[in-house]
Motif scaffolding. Structure first.
Motif, PDB file in Angstrom:
ATOM      1  N   SER A 127      -0.028 -22.641  41.062  1.00 44.62           N
ATOM      2  CA  SER A 127      -0.113 -23.632  42.141  1.00 44.62           C
ATOM      3  C   SER A 127      -1.550 -23.873  42.620  1.00 44.62           C
ATOM      4  O   SER A 127      -1.874 -24.977  43.039  1.00 44.62           O
ATOM      5  N   ILE A 128      -2.436 -22.860  42.525  1.00 48.14           N
ATOM      6  CA  ILE A 128      -3.806 -23.051  43.039  1.00 48.14           C
ATOM      7  C   ILE A 128      -4.721 -23.693  41.990  1.00 48.14           C
ATOM      8  O   ILE A 128      -5.561 -24.519  42.309  1.00 48.14           O
ATOM      9  N   LYS A 129      -4.611 -23.264  40.753  1.00 46.96           N
ATOM     10  CA  LYS A 129      -5.429 -23.787  39.649  1.00 46.96           C
ATOM     11  C   LYS A 129      -6.932 -23.594  39.878  1.00 46.96           C
ATOM     12  O   LYS A 129      -7.745 -24.517  39.711  1.00 46.96           O
ATOM     13  N   ALA A 130      -7.288 -22.388  40.288  1.00 48.49           N
ATOM     14  CA  ALA A 130      -8.698 -22.085  40.536  1.00 48.49           C
ATOM     15  C   ALA A 130      -9.464 -21.816  39.242  1.00 48.49           C
ATOM     16  O   ALA A 130     -10.663 -22.084  39.159  1.00 48.49           O
ATOM     17  N   PHE A 131      -8.788 -21.291  38.233  1.00 46.48           N
ATOM     18  CA  PHE A 131      -9.490 -20.863  37.015  1.00 46.48           C
ATOM     19  C   PHE A 131      -9.433 -21.902  35.904  1.00 46.48           C
ATOM     20  O   PHE A 131      -8.418 -22.580  35.722  1.00 46.48           O
ATOM     21  N   LEU A 132     -10.534 -21.987  35.163  1.00 47.09           N
ATOM     22  CA  LEU A 132     -10.563 -22.767  33.928  1.00 47.09           C
ATOM     23  C   LEU A 132     -10.428 -21.858  32.714  1.00 47.09           C
ATOM     24  O   LEU A 132      -9.794 -22.210  31.733  1.00 47.09           O
ATOM     25  N   THR A 133     -11.067 -20.677  32.769  1.00 48.10           N
ATOM     26  CA  THR A 133     -11.036 -19.729  31.651  1.00 48.10           C
ATOM     27  C   THR A 133     -10.876 -18.324  32.209  1.00 48.10           C
ATOM     28  O   THR A 133     -11.553 -17.961  33.172  1.00 48.10           O
ATOM     29  N   LEU A 134      -9.986 -17.558  31.583  1.00 51.73           N
ATOM     30  CA  LEU A 134      -9.845 -16.152  31.974  1.00 51.73           C
ATOM     31  C   LEU A 134     -10.533 -15.264  30.939  1.00 51.73           C
ATOM     32  O   LEU A 134     -10.589 -15.595  29.757  1.00 51.73           O
ATOM     33  N   ASP A 169     -18.006 -22.405  36.869  1.00 50.22           N
ATOM     34  CA  ASP A 169     -18.125 -22.708  35.443  1.00 50.22           C
ATOM     35  C   ASP A 169     -19.377 -23.501  35.063  1.00 50.22           C
ATOM     36  O   ASP A 169     -19.472 -24.007  33.955  1.00 50.22           O
ATOM     37  N   ASN A 170     -20.359 -23.585  35.988  1.00 47.37           N
ATOM     38  CA  ASN A 170     -21.656 -24.152  35.587  1.00 47.37           C
ATOM     39  C   ASN A 170     -22.718 -23.053  35.476  1.00 47.37           C
ATOM     40  O   ASN A 170     -23.901 -23.336  35.325  1.00 47.37           O
ATOM     41  N   ILE A 171     -22.277 -21.793  35.554  1.00 52.49           N
ATOM     42  CA  ILE A 171     -23.187 -20.655  35.397  1.00 52.49           C
ATOM     43  C   ILE A 171     -22.876 -20.057  34.026  1.00 52.49           C
ATOM     44  O   ILE A 171     -21.742 -19.624  33.788  1.00 52.49           O
ATOM     45  N   VAL A 172     -23.845 -20.085  33.123  1.00 48.25           N
ATOM     46  CA  VAL A 172     -23.516 -19.748  31.736  1.00 48.25           C
ATOM     47  C   VAL A 172     -23.278 -18.255  31.576  1.00 48.25           C
ATOM     48  O   VAL A 172     -23.929 -17.411  32.188  1.00 48.25           O
ATOM     49  N   THR A 173     -22.259 -17.952  30.742  1.00 47.67           N
ATOM     50  CA  THR A 173     -21.834 -16.586  30.502  1.00 47.67           C
ATOM     51  C   THR A 173     -21.702 -16.388  28.997  1.00 47.67           C
ATOM     52  O   THR A 173     -20.974 -17.131  28.334  1.00 47.67           O
ATOM     53  N   GLU A 174     -22.423 -15.412  28.498  1.00 48.50           N
ATOM     54  CA  GLU A 174     -22.471 -15.169  27.052  1.00 48.50           C
ATOM     55  C   GLU A 174     -21.065 -14.937  26.496  1.00 48.50           C
ATOM     56  O   GLU A 174     -20.324 -14.089  26.989  1.00 48.50           O
ATOM     57  N   GLY A 175     -20.704 -15.712  25.474  1.00 47.94           N
ATOM     58  CA  GLY A 175     -19.424 -15.521  24.799  1.00 47.94           C
ATOM     59  C   GLY A 175     -18.211 -15.958  25.603  1.00 47.94           C
ATOM     60  O   GLY A 175     -17.079 -15.734  25.179  1.00 47.94           O
ATOM     61  N   ALA A 180     -16.579 -27.986  33.970  1.00 47.72           N
ATOM     62  CA  ALA A 180     -15.385 -28.821  34.205  1.00 47.72           C
ATOM     63  C   ALA A 180     -15.513 -30.199  33.581  1.00 47.72           C
ATOM     64  O   ALA A 180     -14.921 -31.170  34.044  1.00 47.72           O
ATOM     65  N   SER A 181     -16.322 -30.296  32.515  1.00 45.97           N
ATOM     66  CA  SER A 181     -16.541 -31.566  31.819  1.00 45.97           C
ATOM     67  C   SER A 181     -15.903 -31.530  30.434  1.00 45.97           C
ATOM     68  O   SER A 181     -15.884 -30.481  29.787  1.00 45.97           O
ATOM     69  N   LYS A 209     -23.367  -8.147  36.366  1.00 48.51           N
ATOM     70  CA  LYS A 209     -22.970  -7.139  35.388  1.00 48.51           C
ATOM     71  C   LYS A 209     -23.799  -5.867  35.577  1.00 48.51           C
ATOM     72  O   LYS A 209     -23.262  -4.752  35.535  1.00 48.51           O
ATOM     73  N   ASP A 210     -25.103  -6.046  35.787  1.00 52.98           N
ATOM     74  CA  ASP A 210     -25.982  -4.886  36.014  1.00 52.98           C
ATOM     75  C   ASP A 210     -25.528  -4.089  37.243  1.00 52.98           C
ATOM     76  O   ASP A 210     -25.750  -2.889  37.340  1.00 52.98           O
ATOM     77  N   ALA A 211     -24.916  -4.795  38.225  1.00 50.62           N
ATOM     78  CA  ALA A 211     -24.444  -4.116  39.438  1.00 50.62           C
ATOM     79  C   ALA A 211     -23.020  -3.588  39.265  1.00 50.62           C
ATOM     80  O   ALA A 211     -22.398  -3.115  40.217  1.00 50.62           O
ATOM     81  N   ASP A 212     -22.486  -3.706  38.020  1.00 52.00           N
ATOM     82  CA  ASP A 212     -21.159  -3.163  37.669  1.00 52.00           C
ATOM     83  C   ASP A 212     -19.970  -3.963  38.179  1.00 52.00           C
ATOM     84  O   ASP A 212     -18.856  -3.452  38.274  1.00 52.00           O
ATOM     85  N   ALA A 213     -20.190  -5.240  38.512  1.00 52.10           N
ATOM     86  CA  ALA A 213     -19.035  -6.100  38.804  1.00 52.10           C
ATOM     87  C   ALA A 213     -18.353  -6.463  37.489  1.00 52.10           C
ATOM     88  O   ALA A 213     -18.975  -6.416  36.433  1.00 52.10           O
ATOM     89  N   VAL A 214     -17.076  -6.816  37.568  1.00 50.63           N
ATOM     90  CA  VAL A 214     -16.306  -7.166  36.371  1.00 50.63           C
ATOM     91  C   VAL A 214     -15.975  -8.662  36.423  1.00 50.63           C
ATOM     92  O   VAL A 214     -15.438  -9.152  37.417  1.00 50.63           O
ATOM     93  N   THR A 215     -16.315  -9.378  35.335  1.00 50.90           N
ATOM     94  CA  THR A 215     -16.099 -10.826  35.312  1.00 50.90           C
ATOM     95  C   THR A 215     -14.653 -11.156  34.941  1.00 50.90           C
ATOM     96  O   THR A 215     -14.224 -10.955  33.812  1.00 50.90           O
ATOM     97  N   ILE A 216     -13.934 -11.692  35.912  1.00 51.18           N
ATOM     98  CA  ILE A 216     -12.504 -11.996  35.720  1.00 51.18           C
ATOM     99  C   ILE A 216     -12.317 -13.323  34.988  1.00 51.18           C
ATOM    100  O   ILE A 216     -11.405 -13.464  34.181  1.00 51.18           O
ATOM    101  N   GLY A 217     -13.197 -14.287  35.259  1.00 52.56           N
ATOM    102  CA  GLY A 217     -13.064 -15.579  34.578  1.00 52.56           C
ATOM    103  C   GLY A 217     -13.977 -16.624  35.185  1.00 52.56           C
ATOM    104  O   GLY A 217     -14.806 -16.332  36.060  1.00 52.56           O
ATOM    105  N   LYS A 218     -13.805 -17.862  34.700  1.00 56.80           N
ATOM    106  CA  LYS A 218     -14.663 -18.966  35.111  1.00 56.80           C
ATOM    107  C   LYS A 218     -13.873 -19.942  35.975  1.00 56.80           C
ATOM    108  O   LYS A 218     -12.726 -20.285  35.668  1.00 56.80           O
TER     109      LYS A 218
END
Ligand code: GLN
Length: 446
Positions: free
Chosen positions: A12-19, A53-59, A65-66, A85-94
């Motif tokens: 219902s929220i549709k916050a994510f484009l990529t997980l 999703d305008n902040i580039v993430t390797e791989g 959103a274009s 990443k250096d601070a040990d956060a975990v990237t859930i998605g874009k």
């Protein structure tokens, strides 16, 4: 827990484009192993993070959103993403956004609009609408957004969370897909002010890869959260509480000022006399810069290439016609026009001069006051579809955030009430590189 929450709410929220589910599990396992072996914990150890999703993430797909970048898989990460990443956060998605960050409602995403978790008939704001909605819906602990004219602060206000636009130059823009380079700034969207201070701590700092990065010492932002605002002098611009401001928003801001009075701060009405020119100035400058920045999307170097072109020019034309959505095309045309020979002096150069006057308004106030306070946006969130046919009305939503962007100074939005069940944001604006005072005042209010 984060992915379980996403499964439960994102239909219902549709916050994510990529997980990034596999990647995130691997990252989390590595952190766990390190901990087992007695390793140290980074500042954001194990925290689930979402990235606009305008902040580039390797791989990890980065589409802005274009449709143009629907297949763009970056070979490097933005400095801000790397620092998380250096601070040990975990990237859930874009996270979803208005296409190339152009918009204020998420309705310009070429995939689907994100919805406001408080009421899914309403917009979450934009352009970092996915970033704000995801935090508000409890899918991630915090997110990164970008703010060119209000795109962190306004969605934070609409979604009832905290959004900080740092001083221009404090957070590296390296790897942020450029919209308007002289205005773009990355910042945190969080549930509270303390989290905002932690995330800012992790991402701020000099970066030789960004020529506009400020080479300054980074203070301890959490140390600023003392709760003490006694003696702070606050200016309240009359232009931010006049015509066009919803009375319920005005009332919420006035109530917030009473809280500050009770905490020992003082406030007075001030004037930012060039506010009336801010929207026109911004849309000329931001569109001009965008028209130049987006010239790199030609169907050759990045993203999707049109099929069956007749020749090279036709390849550019077809790729750009098919790849960009209507708002992006509108901005490219406006910017190209303003930069054309014969019009440059009348529009672009004139806008640059007015920008200096707008910055001067803030400099004047900050001679006598520590902070400026007003609303983040003139109204609470509006209904999905309500303003889509009317880009000019949409542009006016940014009246309180755009002047701050033009001046390059920091501002935070913190929740200060609701109207008909929808949140209202209080905007606290500070001197350049004085994020500490902004965070201190926001924290004391919260
Ligand atoms: N709403 C503004 C615009 O459409 C601001 C966008 C932003 O800050 N990225 O340009």
């Amino acid at each position: 827990a984060s992915y379980a929450r996403i499964k439960e709410t994102d239909e219902s929220i549709k916050a994510f484009l990529t997980l990034n589910e596999d990647g995130a599990r691997t990252e989390a396992r590595e952190l766990d192993n390190r901990l087992q072996q007695g390793g140290e914990k980074g500042l954001l150890f194990g925290l689930p993070a979402g990235i606009k999703d305008n902040i580039v993430t390797e791989g990890l797909l980065t589409t802005c959103a274009s449709q143009f970048l629907s297949n763009y898989n970056p070979i490097y990460s933005a400095t801000s993403a790397r620092k998380l990443k250096d601070a040990d956060a975990v990237t859930i998605g874009k996270l979803n956004m208005d296409e190339f960050a152009m918009g204020g409602s998420n309705e310009n995403s070429s995939y689907y609009p994100t919805r406001n978790p408080w009421n899914t008939d309403y917009v979450p704001g934009g352009s970092s609408g996915g970033s704000a909605a995801s935090v508000a819906a409890g899918q991630v602990y915090f997110s990164l957004g970008s703010d060119t004219g209000g795109s962190i602060r306004q969605p934070a206000a609409y979604c009832g969370i905290v959004g900080l636009k740092p001083t221009y130059g404090l957070v590296s823009r390296f790897g942020l897909v450029a919209f308007a380079s002289s205005l773009d700034q990355i910042g945190p969207l969080t549930k509270n002010v303390e989290d905002s201070a932690y995330v800012l701590q992790a991402i701020a700092g000099y970066d030789a890869s960004d020529s506009t990065s400020a080479n300054i010492d980074i203070p301890d932002y959490t140390a600023a959260l003392t709760g003490d605002v006694k003696g702070l002098r606050i200016g309240v611009p009359k232009e931010y509480l006049g015509a066009g401001i919803d009375p319920r928003v005005k009332e919420a801001v006035m109530n917030a000022l009473k809280v500050y009075e009770s905490l020992g701060a003082t406030w007075e009405e001030v004037s930012l006399p060039h506010t009336d020119y801010a929207i026109a100035t911004y849309y000329l400058l931001a569109s001009s810069e965008a028209s130049s920045n987006l010239a790199r999307f030609d169907g050759v170097r990045y993203g999707v290439r049109a099929d069956n072109p007749d020749n090279l020019i036709d390849l550019y034309r077809k790729s750009r016609s098919q790849g960009f959505g209507p708002e992006v095309k509108r901005r490219i045309m406006l910017g190209t026009y303003a930069l054309s020979s014969g019009y440059y002096d009348a529009y672009y150069l004139k806008a640059q001069k007015v920008r200096t006057l707008i910055k001067g308004d803030f400099d004047n106030i900050f001679k006598q006051y520590d902070l400026i306070i007003g609303p983040t946006a003139p109204t609470p969130a509006f209904r999905i579809g309500e303003q889509v046919g009317d880009p000019l009305t949409m542009y006016l939503n940014d009246i309180c955030t755009i002047p701050v962007s033009l001046a390059g100074i920091p501002a935070i939005s913190v929740p200060c009430g609701t109207a008909d069940g929808l949140p209202i944001g209080l905007q606290i604006i500070g001197k350049a590189f004085d994020e500490s005072t902004v965070l201190r005042a926001a924290h004391a209010f919260e």
